[in-house]
Design a protein around this motif. Structure first.
Motif, PDB file in Angstrom:
ATOM      1  N   ALA A 442       0.838  -1.198   0.000  1.00  0.00           N
ATOM      2  CA  ALA A 442       0.000   0.000   0.000  1.00  0.00           C
ATOM      3  C   ALA A 442       0.874   1.248   0.000  1.00  0.00           C
ATOM      4  O   ALA A 442       0.588   2.228  -0.702  1.00  0.00           O
ATOM      5  N   LYS A 443       1.944   1.198   0.766  1.00  0.00           N
ATOM      6  CA  LYS A 443       2.862   2.340   0.842  1.00  0.00           C
ATOM      7  C   LYS A 443       3.564   2.570  -0.493  1.00  0.00           C
ATOM      8  O   LYS A 443       3.733   3.710  -0.928  1.00  0.00           O
ATOM      9  N   PHE A 444       3.937   1.482  -1.168  1.00  0.00           N
ATOM     10  CA  PHE A 444       4.613   1.595  -2.459  1.00  0.00           C
ATOM     11  C   PHE A 444       3.758   2.347  -3.479  1.00  0.00           C
ATOM     12  O   PHE A 444       4.213   3.279  -4.144  1.00  0.00           O
ATOM     13  N   PHE A 445       2.487   1.945  -3.593  1.00  0.00           N
ATOM     14  CA  PHE A 445       1.618   2.589  -4.579  1.00  0.00           C
ATOM     15  C   PHE A 445       1.291   4.026  -4.177  1.00  0.00           C
ATOM     16  O   PHE A 445       1.179   4.907  -5.024  1.00  0.00           O
ATOM     17  N   LEU A 446       1.156   4.274  -2.886  1.00  0.00           N
ATOM     18  CA  LEU A 446       0.863   5.626  -2.439  1.00  0.00           C
ATOM     19  C   LEU A 446       2.066   6.550  -2.654  1.00  0.00           C
ATOM     20  O   LEU A 446       1.904   7.725  -3.013  1.00  0.00           O
ATOM     21  N   GLU A 447       3.271   6.024  -2.452  1.00  0.00           N
ATOM     22  CA  GLU A 447       4.473   6.817  -2.734  1.00  0.00           C
ATOM     23  C   GLU A 447       4.496   7.241  -4.203  1.00  0.00           C
ATOM     24  O   GLU A 447       4.861   8.371  -4.533  1.00  0.00           O
ATOM     25  N   PHE A 448       4.099   6.322  -5.072  1.00  0.00           N
ATOM     26  CA  PHE A 448       4.037   6.621  -6.503  1.00  0.00           C
ATOM     27  C   PHE A 448       3.040   7.745  -6.777  1.00  0.00           C
ATOM     28  O   PHE A 448       3.327   8.693  -7.513  1.00  0.00           O
ATOM     29  N   THR A 449       1.861   7.646  -6.169  1.00  0.00           N
ATOM     30  CA  THR A 449       0.824   8.645  -6.398  1.00  0.00           C
ATOM     31  C   THR A 449       1.248  10.012  -5.862  1.00  0.00           C
ATOM     32  O   THR A 449       1.011  11.037  -6.511  1.00  0.00           O
ATOM     33  N   VAL A 450       1.843  10.038  -4.669  1.00  0.00           N
ATOM     34  CA  VAL A 450       2.309  11.303  -4.089  1.00  0.00           C
ATOM     35  C   VAL A 450       3.307  11.967  -5.038  1.00  0.00           C
ATOM     36  O   VAL A 450       3.262  13.176  -5.279  1.00  0.00           O
ATOM     37  N   ASP A 451       4.200  11.155  -5.588  1.00  0.00           N
ATOM     38  CA  ASP A 451       5.224  11.678  -6.486  1.00  0.00           C
ATOM     39  C   ASP A 451       4.628  12.182  -7.794  1.00  0.00           C
ATOM     40  O   ASP A 451       5.137  13.136  -8.393  1.00  0.00           O
ATOM     41  N   GLU A 452       3.534  11.566  -8.252  1.00  0.00           N
ATOM     42  CA  GLU A 452       2.960  11.893  -9.551  1.00  0.00           C
ATOM     43  C   GLU A 452       1.818  12.899  -9.489  1.00  0.00           C
ATOM     44  O   GLU A 452       1.331  13.341 -10.533  1.00  0.00           O
ATOM     45  N   GLY A 463      -3.477  15.700   0.962  1.00  0.00           N
ATOM     46  CA  GLY A 463      -4.090  14.520   1.585  1.00  0.00           C
ATOM     47  C   GLY A 463      -3.297  13.241   1.392  1.00  0.00           C
ATOM     48  O   GLY A 463      -3.129  12.448   2.333  1.00  0.00           O
ATOM     49  N   THR A 464      -2.790  13.022   0.176  1.00  0.00           N
ATOM     50  CA  THR A 464      -2.017  11.785  -0.059  1.00  0.00           C
ATOM     51  C   THR A 464      -0.711  11.786   0.739  1.00  0.00           C
ATOM     52  O   THR A 464      -0.248  10.731   1.188  1.00  0.00           O
ATOM     53  N   LYS A 465      -0.124  12.948   0.922  1.00  0.00           N
ATOM     54  CA  LYS A 465       1.106  13.020   1.737  1.00  0.00           C
ATOM     55  C   LYS A 465       0.815  12.667   3.185  1.00  0.00           C
ATOM     56  O   LYS A 465       1.581  11.953   3.835  1.00  0.00           O
ATOM     57  N   ARG A 466      -0.294  13.210   3.719  1.00  0.00           N
ATOM     58  CA  ARG A 466      -0.653  12.892   5.111  1.00  0.00           C
ATOM     59  C   ARG A 466      -0.960  11.391   5.249  1.00  0.00           C
ATOM     60  O   ARG A 466      -0.624  10.772   6.249  1.00  0.00           O
ATOM     61  N   LEU A 467      -1.591  10.825   4.220  1.00  0.00           N
ATOM     62  CA  LEU A 467      -1.902   9.399   4.234  1.00  0.00           C
ATOM     63  C   LEU A 467      -0.610   8.574   4.239  1.00  0.00           C
ATOM     64  O   LEU A 467      -0.474   7.594   4.986  1.00  0.00           O
ATOM     65  N   ALA A 506      -6.490   7.308  -5.588  1.00  0.00           N
ATOM     66  CA  ALA A 506      -5.218   7.111  -4.893  1.00  0.00           C
ATOM     67  C   ALA A 506      -5.335   6.282  -3.611  1.00  0.00           C
ATOM     68  O   ALA A 506      -4.447   5.476  -3.302  1.00  0.00           O
ATOM     69  N   PRO A 507      -6.406   6.438  -2.806  1.00  0.00           N
ATOM     70  CA  PRO A 507      -6.490   5.655  -1.572  1.00  0.00           C
ATOM     71  C   PRO A 507      -6.880   4.187  -1.766  1.00  0.00           C
ATOM     72  O   PRO A 507      -6.865   3.417  -0.800  1.00  0.00           O
ATOM     73  N   ASN A 508      -7.236   3.789  -2.991  1.00  0.00           N
ATOM     74  CA  ASN A 508      -7.742   2.425  -3.201  1.00  0.00           C
ATOM     75  C   ASN A 508      -6.804   1.326  -2.705  1.00  0.00           C
ATOM     76  O   ASN A 508      -7.251   0.377  -2.045  1.00  0.00           O
TER      77      ASN A 508
END
Length: 596
Positions: A442-452, A463-467, A506-508
């Motif tokens: 979950a962290k891997f995909f969220l890191e990708f989304t935060v970066d993109e 929000g994605t950064k706080r997540l 992104a939270p999926n």
């Protein structure tokens, strides 16, 4: 006429493992042996079985050679092409049974596949328009221009049940219908989304590399249906083979009068351009993609108005992805009923998946909608290597979710995946075994989304950064049970308030892992333990004194000097010095070191 054709995979996967040199070696050896008037070498697109590259298939026999090396070429030419004796030891093992060579279609990987979008990949030379024409290429365009009205074309696509293969699954014919008004009175555009950016996804790239004319033909059909005369293919600059072959195909189509003015002498005009993307994931979103084509920073726009009303340069525009377009010519030629006969009630046709991760047969697969996850993983994919157990599958990339082993018999279609907390996405399918930490995934995909994230809207940007901070807190061993409630509340807010699909989905991965693997989150929080042994902050390394032989190899390997002990006596690890790199486990020959 050639008596034999040597088909060498020229897709990105095989090219990266040296297939160009293999093709050159075949050409040189064939010339040396005086066979250049009898045997032809062709660089094709992807065959699908990427794990076995470089791949060479020789016709008319259909002999499938895998993991070919340059030193194998002379033997294949001398034995197979000169003497007619296939070199069985170099053939893909599943195509050889009791010394007899069987068809590739009879192997587990291909048996349940139905190739529609991938029909020409690995079959034709993608840089030769005449080979595409020989396989009914541009016949569909000829049919719609000479036998069908634009409304009949749209109705055919509607009746087929084709839904967008880019992720959202919106009915393709309905999208075309929305943009079809005021034909001839308003400038319109047809766009192709080839900005495939999901981690582990390479379906669209492979279609462009192996069958670019199918996309060109389909875009021309779409243009005729809505009344457009200009199209754009937005493709990542990181896909040089796809870009090159697409440009070659466009130039050839113009030369043959299949793009440009007065196509088939019908008065229909349509031309195409390639627009290169710089690799921004957000440009996979339709309005951001169009903003980028216009020369602006790739950021999404609020909808409505939707692109069918106000899209590229403020004009009515339709956008479909590569795989969606690749189906269109076959639907026109074979009929809507043919396409609708495959798949499920609400998800017609086939779907291409990029199968990767902890699976034996990585590569491209195309199966009818409704095929179960078990069939794809165990039968087509060949199962999990090294005797490990299947744990989960990630579909839809950063926008999708994780499907647990308990749901392995789920038929894969749009609605079923949404119901279990995932989505089809563009078609990435990443398989995970028991050694995978679901919190880390979950962290891997969220890191990708935060970066993109493009940063345009606060829910996604902040929000994605706080997540991600909450997930990092958990994997660092500092999480609390209250954090789980915070994650769910924040995830719902991000989904509801983000401007575009990137933030909305992104939270999926986080929500789906929380839904099906909540016990792993609790283990990280309450017991400060990562069950899969992945999260470094929660790991501790131990040496079993009953197994340690005192060989000193681990001590000599440790970069931090954390291991001590004398020769032929059990060693020990200083946990305060240990940097948890795992080098000691890799070097230990006696299985004395464990982590947990």
């Amino acid at each position: 006429m050639y008596r034999s054709h040597v088909m060498v995979c020229g897709g990105t996967g095989c090219t990266s493992s040296g297939s160009d040199k293999i093709a050159e070696a075949f050409e040189n050896q064939i010339r040396t042996d005086g066979l250049d008037q009898e045997v032809r070498v062709i660089r094709t697109g992807c065959f699908g079985l990427c794990a076995l590259g470089p791949i060479v298939v020789i016709y008319p026999e259909g002999s499938f050679y895998s993991r070919v090396k340059e030193e194998d070429v002379a033997e294949i030419v001398n034995e197979h092409l000169l003497k007619g004796r296939p070199v069985t030891r170099l053939l893909y093992d599943e195509t050889v049974e009791n010394g007899q060579v069987k068809s590739l279609d009879d192997t587990a990987f291909y048996r349940k596949q139905k190739r529609v979008a991938l029909r020409n990949c690995g079959v034709i030379n993608p840089e030769n328009i005449e080979e595409y024409i020989a396989f009914d290429g541009y016949a569909a365009l000829g049919k719609v221009l000479t036998e069908m009205t634009p409304d009949e074309v749209i109705q055919c696509i509607l009746d087929s049940g084709l839904r967008g293969r880019g992720g959202g699954g919106f009915p393709t014919g309905l999208k075309w219908k929305f943009a079809s008004g005021n034909r001839g009175q308003v400038k319109k555009y047809v766009c192709c989304n080839a900005d495939e950016g999901d981690p582990g996804a390479f379906m669209d790239r492979s279609v462009l590399e192996g069958d670019p004319h199918s996309v060109i033909e389909a875009m021309a059909i779409a243009a005729y249906a809505i009344g457009a005369d200009q199209g754009y293919v937005y493709v990542r600059a990181e896909y040089p083979i796809a870009v090159h072959r697409l440009q070659v195909a466009i130039d050839q189509a113009r030369e043959y009068g299949l793009l440009g003015k007065n196509i088939f002498d019908t008065g229909f005009n349509f031309d195409l351009e390639i627009k290169l993307g710089a690799g921004a994931f957000v440009c996979g979103e339709e309005t951001a993609l169009m903003t980028s084509i216009e020369g602006n920073r790739g950021e999404p726009r609020p909808r409505p108005p939707f692109p069918a009303v106000k899209g590229l340069f403020g004009k009515p525009t339709i956008l479909n992805n590569v795989e969606t377009y690749a189906n269109i010519p076959q639907i026109i030629l074979k009929g809507a009923d043919w396409f609708a006969s495959m798949g499920t009630e609400k998800s017609k046709g086939t779907k291409v998946f990029a199968l990767g991760g902890k699976i034996k047969n990585t590569g491209l697969v195309e199966v009818p909608m409704g095929t179960t996850l078990r069939e794809i993983i165990e039968e087509i994919g060949g199962g999990i290597p090294n005797g490990k157990k299947f744990k989960a599958a990630q579909t839809g990339g950063p926008s999708g979710g994780c499907i647990p082993a308990s749901l392995i018999d789920t038929p894969i279609d749009y609605d079923n995946l949404v119901a279990i907390g995932s989505m089809m996405g563009s078609g990435g399918l990443i398989v995970m075994d028991e050694d995978t930490c679901m919190v880390d995934i979950a962290k891997f995909f969220l890191e990708f989304t935060v970066d993109e994230s493009c940063g345009k809207c606060t829910p996604c940007r902040v929000g994605t950064k706080r997540l991600l901070e909450l997930l990092n807190k958990i994997t660092d061993g500092k999480g609390t049970m209250e954090d789980l409630a915070r994650i769910e509340e924040l995830a719902d807010f991000i989904k509801s308030n983000s401007l575009c699909g990137l933030g909305q989905t992104a939270p999926n991965p986080v929500l789906s892992t929380l839904r099906y693997f909540r016990d792993e989150y609790i283990e990280h929080i309450q017991h400060k333990r990562c069950p899969a042994g992945v999260c470094k902050a929660l790991l501790s390394y131990k040496i079993d004194p009953t197994k340690c032989r005192g060989c000193t190899l681990c001590a000599r390997t440790c970069p931090a000097g954390a291991i001590s002990g004398s020769v032929k006596n059990p060693h020990s690890i200083d946990v305060l010095k240990c940097v948890k790199c795992g080098a000691c486990i890799e070097k230990c020959k006696f299985g004395a070191i464990s982590k947990g």
